[in-house]
Design an enzyme around this catalytic site. Structure first.
Site, PDB file in Angstrom:
ATOM      1  N   ASP A   1      -8.865  15.341  -7.072  1.00 33.08           N
ATOM      2  CA  ASP A   1      -8.297  16.353  -6.183  1.00 33.08           C
ATOM      3  C   ASP A   1      -8.621  15.923  -4.757  1.00 33.08           C
ATOM      4  O   ASP A   1      -9.790  15.815  -4.389  1.00 33.08           O
ATOM      5  CB  ASP A   1      -8.942  17.709  -6.508  1.00 33.08           C
TER       6      ASP A   1
ATOM      7  N   HIS B   1       2.550  14.088   4.782  1.00 34.45           N
ATOM      8  CA  HIS B   1       3.785  14.821   5.124  1.00 34.45           C
ATOM      9  C   HIS B   1       3.999  16.035   4.212  1.00 34.45           C
ATOM     10  O   HIS B   1       4.838  16.878   4.496  1.00 34.45           O
ATOM     11  CB  HIS B   1       5.008  13.885   5.139  1.00 34.45           C
TER      12      HIS B   1
ATOM     13  N   ASP C   1      -4.765  11.014  -8.861  1.00 31.40           N
ATOM     14  CA  ASP C   1      -3.724  12.054  -8.749  1.00 31.40           C
ATOM     15  C   ASP C   1      -4.108  13.219  -9.649  1.00 31.40           C
ATOM     16  O   ASP C   1      -5.197  13.229 -10.245  1.00 31.40           O
ATOM     17  CB  ASP C   1      -2.332  11.504  -9.114  1.00 31.40           C
TER      18      ASP C   1
ATOM     19  N   GLY D   1      -3.521  10.352  -4.339  1.00 28.79           N
ATOM     20  CA  GLY D   1      -2.236  10.991  -4.603  1.00 28.79           C
ATOM     21  C   GLY D   1      -1.211   9.913  -4.886  1.00 28.79           C
ATOM     22  O   GLY D   1      -0.057   9.991  -4.445  1.00 28.79           O
ATOM     23  N   GLY D   2      -1.638   8.902  -5.638  1.00 30.69           N
ATOM     24  CA  GLY D   2      -0.818   7.694  -5.845  1.00 30.69           C
ATOM     25  C   GLY D   2       0.264   7.851  -6.890  1.00 30.69           C
ATOM     26  O   GLY D   2       0.912   6.863  -7.259  1.00 30.69           O
TER      27      GLY D   2
HETATM   28  C1  SAM Z   1       5.057  12.970  -2.557  1.00 29.85           C
HETATM   29  S1  SAM Z   1       4.087  12.471  -3.920  1.00 29.85           S
HETATM   30  C2  SAM Z   1       3.588  10.850  -3.411  1.00 29.85           C
HETATM   31  C3  SAM Z   1       3.188   9.981  -4.565  1.00 29.85           C
HETATM   32  C4  SAM Z   1       2.827   8.540  -4.201  1.00 29.85           C
HETATM   33  N1  SAM Z   1       1.823   8.437  -3.192  1.00 29.85           N
HETATM   34  C5  SAM Z   1       4.056   7.773  -3.770  1.00 29.85           C
HETATM   35  O1  SAM Z   1       4.179   7.430  -2.603  1.00 29.85           O
HETATM   36  O2  SAM Z   1       4.924   7.532  -4.621  1.00 29.85           O
HETATM   37  C6  SAM Z   1       2.634  13.427  -3.660  1.00 29.85           C
HETATM   38  C7  SAM Z   1       1.602  13.248  -4.729  1.00 29.85           C
HETATM   39  O3  SAM Z   1       0.467  14.070  -4.416  1.00 29.85           O
HETATM   40  C8  SAM Z   1      -0.067  14.538  -5.638  1.00 29.85           C
HETATM   41  N2  SAM Z   1      -0.939  15.688  -5.398  1.00 29.85           N
HETATM   42  C9  SAM Z   1      -0.591  16.950  -5.044  1.00 29.85           C
HETATM   43  N3  SAM Z   1      -1.694  17.707  -4.889  1.00 29.85           N
HETATM   44  C10 SAM Z   1      -2.756  16.908  -5.146  1.00 29.85           C
HETATM   45  C11 SAM Z   1      -4.169  17.106  -5.105  1.00 29.85           C
HETATM   46  N4  SAM Z   1      -4.695  18.290  -4.765  1.00 29.85           N
HETATM   47  N5  SAM Z   1      -4.973  16.074  -5.389  1.00 29.85           N
HETATM   48  C12 SAM Z   1      -4.442  14.855  -5.729  1.00 29.85           C
HETATM   49  N6  SAM Z   1      -3.108  14.599  -5.774  1.00 29.85           N
HETATM   50  C13 SAM Z   1      -2.276  15.618  -5.478  1.00 29.85           C
HETATM   51  C14 SAM Z   1       1.186  14.853  -6.451  1.00 29.85           C
HETATM   52  O4  SAM Z   1       0.898  14.972  -7.824  1.00 29.85           O
HETATM   53  C15 SAM Z   1       2.080  13.673  -6.099  1.00 29.85           C
HETATM   54  O5  SAM Z   1       1.930  12.611  -7.019  1.00 29.85           O
END
Ligand code: SAM
Length: 470
Positions: A329, A349, A298, A275-276
């Site tokens: 995912d 979070h 992501d 989720g980077g």
């Molecule tokens: C709050 S952001 C944090 C992004 C990054 N880690 C940062 O600190 O800048 C949450 C991230 O989770 C990703 N996300 C949401 N659901 C997801 C999933 N099922 N699998 C992978 N990524 C996901 C979103 O696209 C988003 O980029």
């Protein structure tokens, strides 16, 4: 019984002395509230004594207000704080700060501001006067408004014509602060109005489902925030989210290296940022270490944006294959089985325990015995003193009569926690909460790198929690 008032006033005056002394010694000064924000003027905060003195003064000043102001006035102020968000949103969306800046910055008559913004001056003036009363903009002559340190931060630094003609890409290349503001002031604000309906309705009260948040009640179509972002018509918000997640909004580029020693990793190591986002954390790691391999996972739409961004900012890292973007995912099994470090930054979070357990269990199944897991989220402090140290060394050490958690000076933590509740039906966690959650998924906390600036302050990324497989 003015003893507490005198103690609070003394804390403020002692803090002012400390700040003044440090500024004199270091050749810095506290920036004027009347001048537009300039990051160089933040240099005075670099001194450790100053950062404690600033937190003391803020905490004491708020406590003094709460002590001295008539209680009905205090409750009324709190009850009407939605007006702050509403007024700020009007000024922000109307690009008032930019309009004033492009007119030379000395101050502009409300008729000229309103004409550029295509708004009614008789209404806009009341919005600006409300904000100026709260130290946001200055009314420098009757009906003439100027930017000050706070209001100038609403300006994204691009020409008004460009902002107005490119609503989707307008935040690109910015620090991310205004992108986050745009999301907070719009849907997060509106969603939070449905907190009570969501928290007490028997269908949603005890739910752990992300699609049963106050936000979902507000949009009314049973979708999660992330699914809603992908809907046609929400491209502007998706773009703001991508930029807003940038570390630049609050932290220095090197902040990532102030905890876990990323610089010590070598070409045999593999960091996987789950989720980077568009790779902001990865960028800081890659800049500080020229050999480690990094994979950013992501959602597809975000990965596409990330690759585009890296083609501009660090193309050689992509072309050499050292940094890879991968659609992934985090609720599905983890495909990478050789990770030295899994990073979850601002991920847990976003989810309730039920969903965090799924994410953490997939990572546990893919971990080697030497894989480390780094969780980067805020860690919640109790308001009271933590005499039994259940928080494992997280400081709750404000001097009496201040609240032990530094009260208003640490409010950012509690704001983030409630924002997570409203938008995702999720939460920030105390260290005992996180320890228990990790344990249930087969991970054990071995080290906590505290947030050196403390209280989520400028220039830091918050604490890092290092865990290993049990
Ligand atoms: C709050 S952001 C944090 C992004 C990054 N880690 C940062 O600190 O800048 C949450 C991230 O989770 C990703 N996300 C949401 N659901 C997801 C999933 N099922 N699998 C992978 N990524 C996901 C979103 O696209 C988003 O980029």
């Amino acid at each position: 019984m003015a003893e507490t008032v005198l103690e609070l006033a003394k804390l403020i005056s002692d803090s002012a002395e400390t700040i003044n002394k440090a500024c004199t010694e270091n050749g810095t000064s506290v920036p004027s509230l009347d001048a537009p924000f300039d990051p160089r003027t933040e240099a005075f905060r670099g001194h450790a004594d100053v950062s404690i003195a600033v937190n003391t003064a803020i905490s004491a000043a708020y406590q003094l207000i709460a002590t001295l102001r008539p209680a009905p006035a205090s409750i009324f102020q709190l009850a009407t704080s939605f007006l702050h968000s509403s007024a700020l949103r009007v000024a922000f969306e109307a690009n008032v700060s930019r309009i004033i800046k492009e007119a030379g910055g000395k101050g502009l008559h409300i008729k000229d501001i309103a004409a550029k913004a295509d708004l009614d001056p008789k209404k806009l003036v009341r919005i600006l006067r409300f904000l100026a009363t709260h130290h946001f903009f200055g009314e420098v002559e009757p009906d003439v408004f100027a930017n000050n340190r706070l209001s100038s931060l609403l300006d994204i630094g691009k020409p008004l014509s460009e902002i107005q003609s490119n609503p989707i890409t307008k935040y690109e290349g910015t620090s991310g602060l205004q992108a986050v503001l745009s999301l907070m002031l719009d849907d997060s604000h509106k969603a939070s109005a449905y907190a009570w309906e969501t928290l007490h309705d028997s269908k949603t009260a005890f739910s752990e489902e992300p699609a049963e948040s106050a936000f979902s009640t507000y949009i009314g179509n049973g979708k999660t925030y992330w699914a809603w972002l992908e809907e046609p018509g929400n491209a502007k918000k998706e773009a703001a989210m991508s930029v807003g997640m940038g570390t630049g909004q609050t932290a220095s580029a090197d902040a990532i290296n102030q905890g876990f020693d990323f610089k010590s990793l070598n070409e045999n190591d593999h960091v996987v940022d789950i989720g980077g986002g568009i790779g902001n954390t990865a960028l800081s790691i890659a800049r500080g270490n020229s050999s480690v391999r990094i994979t950013v996972q992501d959602r597809a739409a975000v990965i596409k944006d990330g690759i585009e961004k890296w083609k501009q900012s660090f193309p050689e890292a992509l072309s050499s294959g050292r940094v890879t973007f991968q659609e992934g995912d985090f609720f599905a099994p983890q495909s990478i089985k050789d990770a030295s470090v899994f990073i979850l930054r601002h991920i847990l979070h976003d989810w309730s325990d039920k969903y965090c357990l799924q994410i953490l269990s997939h990572l546990r199944a893919a971990a080697t015995p030497s894989t480390k897991l780094l969780v980067m989220d805020s860690i919640m402090h109790y308001v009271c003193a933590d005499t039994a140290n259940v928080s494992g060394g997280m400081k709750n050490d404000a001097p009496a009569p201040l609240l032990p958690n530094w009260g208003a000076a640490g409010a950012q933590l509690y704001i983030a926690d409630l924002a997570m509740l409203m938008v995702h039906n999720a939460q920030e966690r105390t260290l005992p909460d996180l320890r228990e959650l990790l344990k249930r998924a087969g991970w054990k906390i071995v080290r906590v790198y505290p947030d050196e600036g403390g209280l989520g302050s400028h220039g830091t990324l918050g604490p890092q929690v290092e865990a290993v497989p049990i």
